[in-house]
Scaffold this motif. Structure first.
Motif, PDB file in Angstrom:
ATOM      1  N   VAL A   1       0.832  -1.215   0.000  1.00 37.32           N
ATOM      2  CA  VAL A   1       0.000   0.000   0.000  1.00 37.32           C
ATOM      3  C   VAL A   1       0.864   1.261   0.000  1.00 37.32           C
ATOM      4  N   MET A   2       1.923   1.245   0.801  1.00 41.33           N
ATOM      5  CA  MET A   2       2.785   2.416   0.908  1.00 41.33           C
ATOM      6  C   MET A   2       4.142   2.143   0.263  1.00 41.33           C
ATOM      7  N   ALA A   3       4.795   3.212  -0.158  1.00 41.73           N
ATOM      8  CA  ALA A   3       6.110   3.089  -0.784  1.00 41.73           C
ATOM      9  C   ALA A   3       7.072   4.063  -0.116  1.00 41.73           C
TER      10      ALA A   3
ATOM     11  N   VAL B   1      -5.473   6.971   3.924  1.00 43.14           N
ATOM     12  CA  VAL B   1      -4.586   5.890   4.338  1.00 43.14           C
ATOM     13  C   VAL B   1      -4.662   5.803   5.854  1.00 43.14           C
ATOM     14  N   LEU B   2      -4.936   4.632   6.351  1.00 39.40           N
ATOM     15  CA  LEU B   2      -4.983   4.423   7.803  1.00 39.40           C
ATOM     16  C   LEU B   2      -4.494   3.010   8.100  1.00 39.40           C
ATOM     17  N   THR B   3      -4.358   2.661   9.375  1.00 41.29           N
ATOM     18  CA  THR B   3      -3.871   1.308   9.656  1.00 41.29           C
ATOM     19  C   THR B   3      -4.941   0.285   9.257  1.00 41.29           C
ATOM     20  N   THR B   4      -4.468  -0.863   8.830  1.00 35.39           N
ATOM     21  CA  THR B   4      -5.381  -1.956   8.494  1.00 35.39           C
ATOM     22  C   THR B   4      -6.200  -2.311   9.734  1.00 35.39           C
ATOM     23  N   GLU B   5      -5.581  -2.213  10.900  1.00 33.68           N
ATOM     24  CA  GLU B   5      -6.292  -2.422  12.164  1.00 33.68           C
ATOM     25  C   GLU B   5      -7.496  -1.503  12.306  1.00 33.68           C
ATOM     26  N   SER B   6      -7.306  -0.219  11.977  1.00 27.44           N
ATOM     27  CA  SER B   6      -8.412   0.735  12.069  1.00 27.44           C
ATOM     28  C   SER B   6      -9.518   0.393  11.079  1.00 27.44           C
TER      29      SER B   6
ATOM     30  N   THR C   1     -15.845   3.549  -1.722  1.00 23.66           N
ATOM     31  CA  THR C   1     -15.912   2.868  -3.020  1.00 23.66           C
ATOM     32  C   THR C   1     -14.967   1.668  -3.082  1.00 23.66           C
ATOM     33  N   SER C   2     -13.852   1.705  -2.351  1.00 16.78           N
ATOM     34  CA  SER C   2     -12.968   0.531  -2.336  1.00 16.78           C
ATOM     35  C   SER C   2     -12.116   0.540  -1.078  1.00 16.78           C
ATOM     36  N   VAL C   3     -11.679  -0.636  -0.689  1.00 14.94           N
ATOM     37  CA  VAL C   3     -10.835  -0.815   0.495  1.00 14.94           C
ATOM     38  C   VAL C   3      -9.728  -1.776   0.106  1.00 14.94           C
ATOM     39  N   LYS C   4      -8.478  -1.354   0.249  1.00 12.75           N
ATOM     40  CA  LYS C   4      -7.354  -2.251  -0.026  1.00 12.75           C
ATOM     41  C   LYS C   4      -6.536  -2.389   1.248  1.00 12.75           C
ATOM     42  N   LYS C   5      -6.542  -3.592   1.831  1.00  9.18           N
ATOM     43  CA  LYS C   5      -5.823  -3.805   3.088  1.00  9.18           C
ATOM     44  C   LYS C   5      -4.418  -4.317   2.831  1.00  9.18           C
ATOM     45  N   GLY C   6      -3.411  -3.603   3.298  1.00 12.02           N
ATOM     46  CA  GLY C   6      -2.036  -4.080   3.221  1.00 12.02           C
ATOM     47  C   GLY C   6      -1.646  -4.703   4.547  1.00 12.02           C
TER      48      GLY C   6
ATOM     49  N   VAL D   1       0.219  -3.559   7.007  1.00 13.07           N
ATOM     50  CA  VAL D   1       0.113  -2.627   8.146  1.00 13.07           C
ATOM     51  C   VAL D   1      -0.835  -1.482   7.826  1.00 13.07           C
ATOM     52  N   MET D   2      -0.724  -0.945   6.619  1.00  9.81           N
ATOM     53  CA  MET D   2      -1.547   0.191   6.231  1.00  9.81           C
ATOM     54  C   MET D   2      -2.589  -0.225   5.194  1.00  9.81           C
ATOM     55  N   ALA D   3      -3.672   0.526   5.139  1.00 10.69           N
ATOM     56  CA  ALA D   3      -4.735   0.251   4.187  1.00 10.69           C
ATOM     57  C   ALA D   3      -5.100   1.534   3.452  1.00 10.69           C
ATOM     58  N   LEU D   4      -5.605   1.369   2.228  1.00 10.20           N
ATOM     59  CA  LEU D   4      -6.004   2.498   1.401  1.00 10.20           C
ATOM     60  C   LEU D   4      -7.505   2.404   1.157  1.00 10.20           C
ATOM     61  N   VAL D   5      -8.226   3.429   1.580  1.00  7.53           N
ATOM     62  CA  VAL D   5      -9.676   3.443   1.421  1.00  7.53           C
ATOM     63  C   VAL D   5     -10.041   4.576   0.472  1.00  7.53           C
ATOM     64  N   LYS D   6     -10.854   4.266  -0.535  1.00  2.63           N
ATOM     65  CA  LYS D   6     -11.301   5.322  -1.445  1.00  2.63           C
ATOM     66  C   LYS D   6     -12.781   5.578  -1.235  1.00  2.63           C
ATOM     67  N   PHE D   7     -13.169   6.805  -1.473  1.00  3.96           N
ATOM     68  CA  PHE D   7     -14.579   7.133  -1.269  1.00  3.96           C
ATOM     69  C   PHE D   7     -14.974   8.275  -2.187  1.00  3.96           C
ATOM     70  N   GLN D   8     -16.250   8.344  -2.422  1.00  2.00           N
ATOM     71  CA  GLN D   8     -16.809   9.408  -3.241  1.00  2.00           C
ATOM     72  C   GLN D   8     -17.430  10.435  -2.291  1.00  2.00           C
TER      73      GLN D   8
END
Lengths: 69, 69, 69, 69, 69, 69
Positions: free
Chosen positions: C21-23, E38-43, F14-19, F21-28
């Motif tokens: 997710v992060m770079a 971007v937030l923690t996967t935990e959150s 709109t989407s959730v990508k879990k890594g 440690v960190m996750a990326l959430v997109k929204f409208q």
């Protein structure tokens, strides 16, 4: 050593999770003490903040910087 | 109500200083609990962080967000 | 193009590590120039900052934003 | 002393402007060295960042923390 | 020009309040589009975030950077 | 519930990508409304910001905090 940050807590690390690029470190605060927040005066007025108020305080983990002596 | 922040502390406001645009709010943490930090895995390795380590934790006041119920 | 940020450095990318997710991107600063920090007046007084002081400056990597022309 | 921050620069303070709550400190970087940025892998791919690229780097002054030894 | 930031909105300035050091700028978003957090996967797991969820999004004003073309 | 943040948007995930440690959430964004930025008065003057100006606004995804009711 003096730091340009208002919030300095003493803590003990409880877990470390290393990811590919980022890591998540958890710790138990052992000496909390006084803390400080800077926000817009507008927000303070909208919240009606005054001494004695009970509040909750949120801090994204990404803004917390550990230092080891 | 659920928040996307790892750090949630209960606190009592001790002082409020309103400036022209920004304000400084101080508070005493009443329930510290566990906290979390996200940093690069590289930094964790450079610091050699592991459970049991005693650390200091710095947070710039600008990153602290008060919430009032 | 004008940006609402006080710190603008020219740099050359030296490495790129892409995680899920992060770079993490590293770069060599080629034109450092003058930089600026905003902190509480209280912190400035506690640090006793004045022209001529030699300091160290810390910036979490997450707060650094690359721009490509 | 070890810090959980990727970017550590040595600098000399050139001016200090104290406001009612916040202050602006300017400094000249004397040892720039290598720096690091953490961003989403998506952004890295959109920017097409790779070693050798010349970039500009922006940092809001609020994210710069001075430390005095 | 390409930026290492996921969130780029077009907006029109509605007011500017200049303080001694910091200023508060308000604007009306004219093209919101998609945004990213971007937030923690935990959150994410604690919040149980999934496509279709209606959420509120908070951003401290200090983290918003205006750019003028 | 009141928050010490100037920017509060309503949005739909709109989407959730879990890594790891960190996750990326997109929204409208469904209700954009007015937003606010805090920056140095110096930056405001350098940008020449005034009501009516059309600007772009950048926010790193890491500074966006989702809240679920």
């Amino acid at each position: 050593m003096k730091y340009g940050a208002r919030n300095k807590l003493r803590a003990k690390v409880t877990s470390v999770k290393k990811g590919d690029v980022m890591a998540l470190v958890k710790f138990q605060v052992t000496e909390p003490g006084e803390m400080a927040s800077v926000l817009t005066t507008e927000s303070v007025e909208e919240l009606g903040l005054k001494p004695g108020d009970e509040i909750q305080v949120f801090i994204k983990a990404i803004h917390v910087m550990p230092v080891k002596e």
